[in-house]
Design an enzyme around this catalytic site. Structure first.
Site, PDB file in Angstrom:
ATOM      1  N   LYS A  22       0.841  -1.207   0.000  1.00 35.87           N
ATOM      2  CA  LYS A  22       0.000   0.000   0.000  1.00 35.87           C
ATOM      3  C   LYS A  22       0.880   1.263   0.000  1.00 35.87           C
ATOM      4  O   LYS A  22       0.661   2.186  -0.783  1.00 35.87           O
ATOM      5  CB  LYS A  22      -0.894  -0.002   1.254  1.00 35.87           C
ATOM      6  N   ASN A  23       1.878   1.270   0.892  1.00 38.82           N
ATOM      7  CA  ASN A  23       2.652   2.503   1.054  1.00 38.82           C
ATOM      8  C   ASN A  23       3.643   2.749  -0.084  1.00 38.82           C
ATOM      9  O   ASN A  23       4.207   3.833  -0.200  1.00 38.82           O
ATOM     10  CB  ASN A  23       3.366   2.514   2.412  1.00 38.82           C
ATOM     11  N   CYS A 116      -4.118  12.735  13.008  1.00 36.32           N
ATOM     12  CA  CYS A 116      -4.935  11.526  12.969  1.00 36.32           C
ATOM     13  C   CYS A 116      -4.704  10.783  14.259  1.00 36.32           C
ATOM     14  O   CYS A 116      -3.917  11.208  15.093  1.00 36.32           O
ATOM     15  CB  CYS A 116      -4.652  10.686  11.731  1.00 36.32           C
ATOM     16  N   ASP A 309       4.834   0.400  11.869  1.00 38.64           N
ATOM     17  CA  ASP A 309       3.602  -0.211  11.353  1.00 38.64           C
ATOM     18  C   ASP A 309       3.456  -1.680  11.760  1.00 38.64           C
ATOM     19  O   ASP A 309       2.453  -2.315  11.428  1.00 38.64           O
ATOM     20  CB  ASP A 309       3.546  -0.075   9.819  1.00 38.64           C
TER      21      ASP A 309
HETATM   22  N1  EPU Z   1       7.054  14.323  10.658  1.00 37.17           N
HETATM   23  C1  EPU Z   1       7.298  15.629  10.958  1.00 37.17           C
HETATM   24  N2  EPU Z   1       7.181  16.554   9.961  1.00 37.17           N
HETATM   25  C2  EPU Z   1       6.856  16.210   8.698  1.00 37.17           C
HETATM   26  C3  EPU Z   1       6.616  14.856   8.402  1.00 37.17           C
HETATM   27  C4  EPU Z   1       6.715  13.930   9.412  1.00 37.17           C
HETATM   28  O1  EPU Z   1       7.608  15.977  12.100  1.00 37.17           O
HETATM   29  O2  EPU Z   1       6.778  17.101   7.838  1.00 37.17           O
HETATM   30  C5  EPU Z   1       7.152  13.312  11.712  1.00 37.17           C
HETATM   31  C6  EPU Z   1       5.862  12.545  11.918  1.00 37.17           C
HETATM   32  O3  EPU Z   1       4.980  13.223  12.790  1.00 37.17           O
HETATM   33  C7  EPU Z   1       6.356  11.232  12.467  1.00 37.17           C
HETATM   34  C8  EPU Z   1       7.689  11.038  11.757  1.00 37.17           C
HETATM   35  O4  EPU Z   1       8.081  12.331  11.304  1.00 37.17           O
HETATM   36  O5  EPU Z   1       6.595  11.352  13.835  1.00 37.17           O
HETATM   37  C9  EPU Z   1       7.654  10.105  10.577  1.00 37.17           C
HETATM   38  O6  EPU Z   1       6.586  10.460   9.705  1.00 37.17           O
HETATM   39  P1  EPU Z   1       6.632  10.164   8.160  1.00 37.17           P
HETATM   40  O7  EPU Z   1       6.500  11.450   7.427  1.00 37.17           O
HETATM   41  O8  EPU Z   1       7.780   9.297   7.837  1.00 37.17           O
HETATM   42  O9  EPU Z   1       5.266   9.351   7.967  1.00 37.17           O
HETATM   43  P2  EPU Z   1       4.359   9.391   6.698  1.00 37.17           P
HETATM   44  O10 EPU Z   1       5.195   9.545   5.500  1.00 37.17           O
HETATM   45  O11 EPU Z   1       3.245  10.344   6.916  1.00 37.17           O
HETATM   46  C10 EPU Z   1       4.457   6.819   6.204  1.00 37.17           C
HETATM   47  C11 EPU Z   1       3.472   5.702   6.087  1.00 37.17           C
HETATM   48  C12 EPU Z   1       2.935   5.359   7.471  1.00 37.17           C
HETATM   49  C13 EPU Z   1       4.120   4.963   8.355  1.00 37.17           C
HETATM   50  C14 EPU Z   1       5.159   6.094   8.394  1.00 37.17           C
HETATM   51  C15 EPU Z   1       6.407   5.746   9.168  1.00 37.17           C
HETATM   52  C16 EPU Z   1       2.574   6.047   3.888  1.00 37.17           C
HETATM   53  C17 EPU Z   1       1.422   6.397   3.030  1.00 37.17           C
HETATM   54  N3  EPU Z   1       2.390   6.107   5.210  1.00 37.17           N
HETATM   55  O12 EPU Z   1       3.737   7.927   6.741  1.00 37.17           O
HETATM   56  O13 EPU Z   1       2.087   4.239   7.309  1.00 37.17           O
HETATM   57  O14 EPU Z   1       3.678   4.710   9.671  1.00 37.17           O
HETATM   58  O15 EPU Z   1       5.538   6.431   7.040  1.00 37.17           O
HETATM   59  O16 EPU Z   1       7.021   4.634   8.641  1.00 37.17           O
HETATM   60  O17 EPU Z   1       3.620   5.676   3.382  1.00 37.17           O
HETATM   61  C18 EPU Z   1       0.404   2.745   7.935  1.00 37.17           C
HETATM   62  O18 EPU Z   1       0.593   2.160   6.858  1.00 37.17           O
HETATM   63  O19 EPU Z   1      -0.305   2.253   8.860  1.00 37.17           O
HETATM   64  C19 EPU Z   1       1.022   4.048   8.157  1.00 37.17           C
HETATM   65  C20 EPU Z   1       0.606   4.902   9.076  1.00 37.17           C
END
Ligand code: EPU
Length: 435
Positions: A22-23, A116, A309
């Site tokens: 998915k991701n 969220c 995850d």
């Molecule tokens: N963060 C910041 N600033 C930002 C972006 C992120 O502080 O601009 C922080 C977040 O709050 C978090 C950390 O950095 O504490 C990591 O967040 P990240 O941006 O890596 O997460 P994401 O890209 O929003 C993806 C996956 C998530 C998974 C995370 C971490 C997708 C679509 N989603 O989210 O997947 O938990 O990476 O590996 O790729 C899931 O599949 O259940 C899911 C939540």
């Protein structure tokens, strides 16, 4: 709404095939917008999040067609730069549209994704990346407006308090591949899903180096072509089935589990008394060690660390593993919504700061429980498979966002899992759901 009824106690046996990730698939749908030509994505999981993304692309003007059960063709000849709030608000991953829209159209309007249930989830690092590429971001009335008329290559450091950002890195890359000049991204996320996105972009004609490492360099090109790309298998789904085998004391061949994506997970499973044996290039045989399960200590970290995850699912396993386990969250410090529900099933867990302290119990008991998010849903189902009696999991629409045909796959392995209308819930649980 539908619910799951799980009758615990059956050891899972047989072979299960992992679906596409998915991701990995979600940012790839967005990446197809970088070219005017059609792109074909294969091995795409059939999930509600994927269908949302397809709907958003259609709304932006792309032609979106399904090619059989796992293939999609996207033809984005002419697209708009404004993402629709009513669709975007349903799915955080739609923030991945930002990079491709700015790269191709030099402008974008994206509704700000809210927080969220698993945490605050800001997008400051996404906006930093875009501004380091010479674009200007302003926030007005809940939308991010990006003016990318002066987009150009640039240098950036994308590490945040919780480490690198996965979708933030995807956005930086997708904007940079069409930005004139050179871009250097330091502290880039190196999750397998990012690597797969880079491979897809290379197939479209993007020029980049350092793929799979924390330092990426990109040389912008004038235009990209369409591509055909096969999405990698879902490592989180694979890990979930490995835990399902162990928690039920069964033995499952997980096809599509790539050991090179499961390093930290396999290491911790070994500690927990779970054997994961490579079975050919793309499969793992998962079962309990003959000496049984034991306690585990996990800290979630960006890849190649233990994935957040899989923390909730590992927590379910720890609930029935003798001894004291500690699971610490470094990505989403409050991602423990599954814990109060596990307590209802007789688990012994306390939360201390960003850690769950779990004392293994000899047996969980089935109960009506409420899923709060995707991975919490999976954890409750795993606990239900190991519990005595019936577990009713409500709000399984969270599960359907990220696990393709979970109930059917578990049933094939011998689990007693039924998808039922909410009206089938026992009366007491229905009253609880209302009050
Ligand atoms: N963060 C910041 N600033 C930002 C972006 C992120 O502080 O601009 C922080 C977040 O709050 C978090 C950390 O950095 O504490 C990591 O967040 P990240 O941006 O890596 O997460 P994401 O890209 O929003 C993806 C996956 C998530 C998974 C995370 C971490 C997708 C679509 N989603 O989210 O997947 O938990 O990476 O590996 O790729 C899931 O599949 O259940 C899911 C939540």
């Amino acid at each position: 709404m539908e619910v799951f009824r799980i009758r615990g106690g059956s050891p899972l046996r047989g072979t299960v095939t992992v679906s596409g990730s998915k991701n990995a698939a979600l940012p790839m749908f967005a990446a197809t917008l970088l070219s005017e030509e059609p792109s074909v994505l294969e091995n795409v999981p059939d999930l509600s999040d994927v269908r949302f993304m397809a709907e958003i692309l259609q709304h932006l003007g792309a032609k979106v067609e399904r090619l059989g059960p796992t293939g999609w063709r996207i033809t984005p000849s002419s697209i708009d730069h404004r993402a629709p709030y009513d669709l975007v608000r349903k799915m955080r991953a739609s923030v991945c549209l930002l990079g491709p829209l700015v790269g191709r159209l030099r402008k974008a309007v994206i509704p700000l994704p809210g927080g969220c249930v698993i945490g605050q989830r800001p997008i400051d690092l996404h906006l930093k990346a875009i501004s380091k590429l010479g674009a200007k971001a302003t926030i007005r009335e809940g939308d991010v407006y990006i003016d990318g008329s002066t987009l150009k290559g640039g240098s950036m450091f994308l590490g945040g308090r919780q480490g690198s950002t996965v979708t933030g890195t995807a956005n930086a890359i997708m904007a940079a591949v069409l930005a004139p000049g050179s871009t250097r991204i330091e502290s880039a996320a190196c999750e397998p899903e990012i690597l797969d996105l880079c491979r897809m972009l290379q197939g479209m004609g993007a020029r980049m180096d350092g793929i799979g490492s924390h330092i990426l360099t990109i040389e912008g090109v004038d235009a990209l072509r369409g591509c055909r790309h096969q999405v990698i298998p879902d490592r989180i789904e694979a890990g979930t089935y490995c835990i399902a085998a162990a928690i039920t004391d069964g033995e499952v061949r997980v096809e599509g589990a790539r050991t090179e994506h499961l390093g930290a997970f396999a290491d911790k499973m070994e500690q927990a008394g779970v054997e994961l044996k490579a079975d050919g290039a793309d499969a793992v045989l998962a079962r309990r060690h003959p000496d049984g399960l034991c306690s585990l200590e996990i800290i979630t970290l960006p890849y190649p660390g233990f994935p957040t995850d899989l923390q909730a699912q590992a927590c379910a396993l720890a609930c029935v593993s003798p001894g004291l386990s500690i699971l610490t969250e470094r990505i989403y410090p409050n991602r423990f919504m599954h814990v109060p529900e596990l307590l209802r099933m007789g688990a012994d867990v306390s939360i201390e700061g960003s850690s769950a302290i779990v004392r293994g119990v000899s047996c969980l008991s089935g109960a009506p429980v409420m899923a709060s998010d995707l991975r919490a849903s999976a954890a409750l189902i795993l606990a239900g498979l190991a519990a005595k009696g019936d577990t009713w999991v409500q709000r399984i629409y969270h599960l359907d966002r990220g696990y393709e045909h979970f109930d059917e796959k578990l049933t094939q392995l011998g689990a007693e899992v039924e998808r039922l209308p909410e009206s089938a819930l026992p009366q007491a649980a229905q009253n609880e759901a209302v009050s």
